[in-house]
Design a protein around this motif. Structure first.
Motif, PDB file in Angstrom:
ATOM      1  N   UNK A 178      26.134  93.866  47.567  1.00  0.00           N
ATOM      2  CA  UNK A 178      26.951  93.277  46.508  1.00  0.00           C
ATOM      3  C   UNK A 178      26.045  92.859  45.358  1.00  0.00           C
ATOM      4  N   UNK A 179      24.971  92.139  45.680  1.00  0.00           N
ATOM      5  CA  UNK A 179      24.011  91.705  44.668  1.00  0.00           C
ATOM      6  C   UNK A 179      22.669  91.406  45.327  1.00  0.00           C
ATOM      7  N   UNK A 180      21.603  91.570  44.571  1.00  0.00           N
ATOM      8  CA  UNK A 180      20.269  91.227  45.059  1.00  0.00           C
ATOM      9  C   UNK A 180      19.888  89.793  44.721  1.00  0.00           C
ATOM     10  N   UNK A 181      20.817  89.045  44.107  1.00  0.00           N
ATOM     11  CA  UNK A 181      20.498  87.674  43.730  1.00  0.00           C
ATOM     12  C   UNK A 181      21.769  86.827  43.742  1.00  0.00           C
ATOM     13  N   UNK A 182      22.200  86.418  44.926  1.00  0.00           N
ATOM     14  CA  UNK A 182      23.419  85.626  45.088  1.00  0.00           C
ATOM     15  C   UNK A 182      23.368  84.373  44.227  1.00  0.00           C
ATOM     16  N   UNK A 183      24.325  84.228  43.345  1.00  0.00           N
ATOM     17  CA  UNK A 183      24.470  83.057  42.468  1.00  0.00           C
ATOM     18  C   UNK A 183      23.203  82.709  41.696  1.00  0.00           C
ATOM     19  N   UNK A 184      22.325  83.689  41.493  1.00  0.00           N
ATOM     20  CA  UNK A 184      21.054  83.456  40.792  1.00  0.00           C
ATOM     21  C   UNK A 184      20.225  82.355  41.441  1.00  0.00           C
ATOM     22  N   UNK A 185      20.380  82.198  42.745  1.00  0.00           N
ATOM     23  CA  UNK A 185      19.616  81.189  43.482  1.00  0.00           C
ATOM     24  C   UNK A 185      18.223  81.732  43.758  1.00  0.00           C
ATOM     25  N   UNK A 186      17.222  80.930  43.453  1.00  0.00           N
ATOM     26  CA  UNK A 186      15.841  81.254  43.796  1.00  0.00           C
ATOM     27  C   UNK A 186      15.169  79.960  44.214  1.00  0.00           C
ATOM     28  N   UNK A 187      14.699  79.913  45.452  1.00  0.00           N
ATOM     29  CA  UNK A 187      14.128  78.676  45.994  1.00  0.00           C
ATOM     30  C   UNK A 187      12.609  78.722  46.105  1.00  0.00           C
ATOM     31  N   UNK A 188      11.993  79.700  45.479  1.00  0.00           N
ATOM     32  CA  UNK A 188      10.554  79.856  45.636  1.00  0.00           C
ATOM     33  C   UNK A 188      10.290  80.845  46.756  1.00  0.00           C
ATOM     34  N   UNK A 189       9.088  80.899  47.230  1.00  0.00           N
ATOM     35  CA  UNK A 189       8.707  81.917  48.209  1.00  0.00           C
ATOM     36  C   UNK A 189       9.382  81.748  49.564  1.00  0.00           C
ATOM     37  N   UNK A 190       9.717  82.894  50.156  1.00  0.00           N
ATOM     38  CA  UNK A 190      10.191  82.999  51.542  1.00  0.00           C
ATOM     39  C   UNK A 190      11.469  82.211  51.822  1.00  0.00           C
ATOM     40  N   UNK A 191      12.553  82.619  51.198  1.00  0.00           N
ATOM     41  CA  UNK A 191      13.857  81.979  51.389  1.00  0.00           C
ATOM     42  C   UNK A 191      14.384  82.255  52.796  1.00  0.00           C
ATOM     43  N   UNK A 192      14.797  81.201  53.486  1.00  0.00           N
ATOM     44  CA  UNK A 192      15.364  81.289  54.841  1.00  0.00           C
ATOM     45  C   UNK A 192      16.718  80.575  54.834  1.00  0.00           C
ATOM     46  N   UNK A 193      17.828  81.317  54.619  1.00  0.00           N
ATOM     47  CA  UNK A 193      19.140  80.685  54.487  1.00  0.00           C
ATOM     48  C   UNK A 193      19.849  80.433  55.816  1.00  0.00           C
ATOM     49  N   UNK A 194      20.697  79.413  55.823  1.00  0.00           N
ATOM     50  CA  UNK A 194      21.613  79.148  56.929  1.00  0.00           C
ATOM     51  C   UNK A 194      22.881  78.531  56.335  1.00  0.00           C
ATOM     52  N   UNK A 195      24.030  78.873  56.919  1.00  0.00           N
ATOM     53  CA  UNK A 195      25.316  78.368  56.447  1.00  0.00           C
ATOM     54  C   UNK A 195      25.949  77.482  57.502  1.00  0.00           C
ATOM     55  N   UNK A 196      26.579  76.405  57.050  1.00  0.00           N
ATOM     56  CA  UNK A 196      27.332  75.508  57.921  1.00  0.00           C
ATOM     57  C   UNK A 196      28.255  74.678  57.037  1.00  0.00           C
ATOM     58  N   UNK A 197      29.032  73.811  57.617  1.00  0.00           N
ATOM     59  CA  UNK A 197      29.850  72.866  56.854  1.00  0.00           C
ATOM     60  C   UNK A 197      29.342  71.467  57.186  1.00  0.00           C
ATOM     61  N   UNK A 198      28.335  71.022  56.461  1.00  0.00           N
ATOM     62  CA  UNK A 198      27.673  69.745  56.752  1.00  0.00           C
ATOM     63  C   UNK A 198      28.594  68.542  56.610  1.00  0.00           C
TER      64      UNK A 198
END
Length: 140
Positions: free
Chosen positions: A81-101
């Motif tokens: 879909x895109x190589x840059x979801x929501x233009x998010x960039x967190x610096x090197x080595x992004x490790x995402x996880x999703x939950x409803x905190x």
């Protein structure tokens, strides 16, 4: 049960559980869906838009999030879909996880990075396109 593991070179390894209730997995392919998200790929699965199809979000070395969507229910095929979801960039080595905190019924996205930081983003609404806003950054 399937297990998808990112690796240093960017490939995604796909393993399948070899029996019900087993903790053993067999390698299916070391190039899941022929996806190469770049070095240090870190996959996470969720359903961003509640369409019943999985979204595959892959953190990468450059800090971007690649977004793929499942082609059909129960399919192992995914389309970029895109190589840059929501233009998010967190610096090197992004490790995402999703939950409803906060138990508000919308997703929270927490992304770790090489500096040891955790970046927290909240889903802004249930409407499409799915947007996340920066909430806070926590140092670990």
């Amino acid at each position: 049960m399937d297990l998808i593991i990112g690796e240093y070179h960017g490939n995604l390894n796909h393993y399948e559980q070899n029996a019900v209730n087993s903790n053993e997995f067999d390698l299916v392919t070391d190039k899941f869906n022929k996806i190469d998200a770049g070095r240090y790929s870190a996959p996470a699965f969720t359903d961003l838009d509640n369409d019943g199809l999985l979204d595959l979000i892959i953190g990468e070395q450059d800090g971007n999030l690649n977004h793929y969507e499942q082609n059909a229910a129960n399919s192992t095929g995914f389309t970029l879909v895109t190589e840059n979801l929501n233009n998010i960039n967190v610096g090197n080595n992004a490790k995402p996880v999703f939950t409803d905190l906060d138990n508000d019924g919308m997703l929270d996205l927490v992304i770790g990075n090489e500096a040891g930081e955790l970046k927290h983003y909240e889903q802004m609404s249930e409407n499409l396109p799915v947007q996340f806003s920066s909430f806070t950054a926590m140092q670990t």
